[in-house]
Design a protein around this motif. Structure first.
Motif, short mmCIF file in Angstrom:
data_model
loop_
_atom_site.label_atom_id
_atom_site.label_comp_id
_atom_site.label_asym_id
_atom_site.label_seq_id
_atom_site.Cartn_x
_atom_site.Cartn_y
_atom_site.Cartn_z
N GLY A 1 0.71 -1.10 -0.08
CA GLY A 1 0.12 -0.06 0.00
C GLY A 1 0.98 1.28 0.11
N ILE A 2 2.25 1.13 0.05
CA ILE A 2 3.02 2.13 0.07
C ILE A 2 3.51 2.63 -1.27
N CYS A 3 3.76 1.47 -2.03
CA CYS A 3 4.64 1.88 -3.31
C CYS A 3 3.94 0.88 -4.35
N PRO A 4 2.47 0.82 -4.42
CA PRO A 4 1.71 0.19 -5.54
C PRO A 4 2.17 0.70 -6.87
N VAL A 5 2.13 2.18 -7.04
CA VAL A 5 2.53 2.67 -8.38
C VAL A 5 3.85 1.99 -8.84
N SER A 6 4.82 1.89 -8.14
CA SER A 6 6.21 1.37 -8.73
C SER A 6 5.89 -0.06 -9.23
N HIS A 7 5.26 -1.11 -8.68
CA HIS A 7 4.79 -2.16 -9.27
C HIS A 7 3.96 -1.98 -10.13
#
Length: 483
Positions: A64-70
């Motif tokens: 939930g912190i780096c979903p954009v990266s994935h």
């Protein structure tokens, strides 16, 4: 003296759950220390059997912190499955994805520095545990806390405008993006009518860097020596000139002295990397196969990126990079605590890039999707806030995923974090008869510098209290702390 074992579970003020075990021998010396990732990670397995176009949506649930990266790493891989390489995306799709990515890095760095790291820096390692939090920061320095909160909000608003919501939104589709940017959405970030605008974000980023430079000057001995050790450094760099590159580039690795170890096209990664396993952790240990398990591991993230790049292609951040490099006589920087300073320079860089894109009219175009000749393998690599992130997918002739391999940033840093834990433990726990909170916090500070995203490797439910136990050689508990 009997041997002892100290357990810290979980590590606090990081994203996800981890555990530290420290062993002390009969002479009171630390014989070993480990950072355990103790929960099973199964995304590579359960994503199999799904159609490839679902991957950019599914893998966001890693975190939930780096979903954009994935989301974007998966999207780059899925592009290749439909026959579209990064350079073949439409200019608008590329710029919209980059804007989303820079907003993500900006907000994630703000979250880590202001919410997780700043309490240690502002109050010191000896401060009471109940004071080391964002509420205490707000009470002690209202302006610093306010700016941190609003800077994170700005990045999150960028994400929401592009992906529909701040967490687990969607913009990427195979071969491009599914929506464009509107003039109204752009004005929201430029005019400052509703939120502080992008020029304010740039100014605040510069102010926070000045704060960090002052902090380094006042605490140089501790900052320069705490958890400092030689390592290799890995990141993407611009394919043409070696500049810092967060979205697409070549993989470059250098050793602790600056010698280049690797410089390859990102899709070639599997020929150069292997992953080792250890019985005490579910998190793997990546390393460059040419240099072996012992010498081939890398640090990734802000510090690594400032070490591997030739320059930063935005003027304000580049000026700060030069000052940063001077602190170590323009040599490779292997000082873990300098990662916080590097992280703030990247925030400034992202703010500059966001402004460039917001002023680019091509961002408003409806030329969004490209097509190519389908393939059965796709690899996407991106520089997530915490470091180099790799997604690889294989499909059958019906487009169903048959194989998935993910190497997340925290996985790359696994060896580095373990070395940091051991070094700090040796420094603060040797010949110590009693556990104290500041001792434990120093070990956690070493881990927190990497801003690990442990949920990308762990998936657990339930309460996670901090329990630290000191055992004698027979396993009897002789001291126990709970918080």
């Amino acid at each position: 003296m009997k041997t002892k074992k100290i357990i810290i579970e979980p590590v606090t003020r990081v994203e996800g759950h981890g555990k530290v075990t420290i062993k002390i021998d009969e002479n009171g010396k630390v014989s070993n220390a480990y950072l355990h990732i103790v929960e099973f990670r199964g995304f590579e397995k359960f994503i199999q059997g799904h159609p490839y176009w679902e991957a950019p949506v599914l893998v966001q649930r890693l975190c939930g912190i780096c979903p954009v990266s994935h989301h974007l790493a998966a999207a780059k891989a899925i592009d290749q499955l439909v026959g579209v390489d990064p350079e073949n995306l439409s200019p608008t799709a590329t710029k919209l994805r980059r804007l989303l990515h820079y907003g993500q890095v900006f907000q994630s760095h703000a979250l880590h520095f202001f919410y997780l790291a700043s309490p240690d820096l502002l109050f010191g390692i000896d401060a009471p545990a109940e004071k080391r939090n964002i509420v205490a920061v707000a009470e002690a320095n209202k302006e610093l806390a306010k700016k941190g909160i609003l800077m994170r909000k700005f990045g999150q608003e960028i994400i929401k405008a592009l992906a529909g919501k701040k967490i687990h939104g969607i913009i990427a589709t195979p071969g491009g993006v599914h929506k464009t940017f509107t003039k109204e959405e752009r004005a929201y970030f430029l005019d400052g009518a509703q939120i502080p605008n992008i020029d304010t974000m740039i100014e605040w980023s510069k102010e926070i860097i000045d704060f960090m430079k002052s902090y380094h000057a006042q605490n140089s001995n501790w900052i320069n020596n705490f958890a400092a050790y030689p390592s290799n450094h890995l990141s993407l760099v611009n394919k043409e000139n070696g500049a810092m590159e967060l979205y697409d580039g070549r993989l470059r690795s250098i050793d602790f002295a600056g010698n280049e170890l690797l410089n390859i096209e990102d899709i070639e990664y599997k020929y150069h990397f292997k992953e080792a396993v250890e019985p005490w952790s579910f998190l793997k240990f990546p390393y460059m196969s040419k240099y072996g398990r012992k010498d081939g591991w890398n640090r990734v993230g802000p510090l690594a990126r400032l070490n591997t790049c030739s320059f930063i292609p935005t003027p304000l951040a580049e000026a700060e990079r030069l000052i940063f490099k001077q602190q170590n006589n323009n040599s490779v920087n292997n000082m873990t605590m300098h990662t916080h300073w590097a992280r703030l320079i990247e925030m400034l860089h992202c703010a500059e890039l966001i402004k460039e894109l917001l002023l680019d009219d091509e961002l408003l175009s409806d030329d969004l999707i490209r097509e190519g000749i389908p393939r059965t393998k796709g690899i996407g690599i991106i520089e997530a806030p915490r470091g180099t992130l790799i997604h690889e997918y294989h499909t059958d002739n019906k487009g169903i995923i048959t194989k998935c391999n993910l190497i997340v940033s925290t996985t790359h840093n696994n060896e580095a974090m373990n070395k940091a834990v051991k070094q700090v433990a040796e420094d603060v726990l040797t010949d110590v008869p009693e556990i104290t909170e500041p001792m434990l916090n120093q070990i956690e500070i070493a881990i927190r510098a990497y801003d690990p995203c442990l949920s990308c490797a762990t998936h657990a439910l339930g309460e996670m209290p901090l329990i630290v136990e000191l055992e004698d050689n027979n396993g009897n508990i002789i001291d126990k702390k709970i918080r």
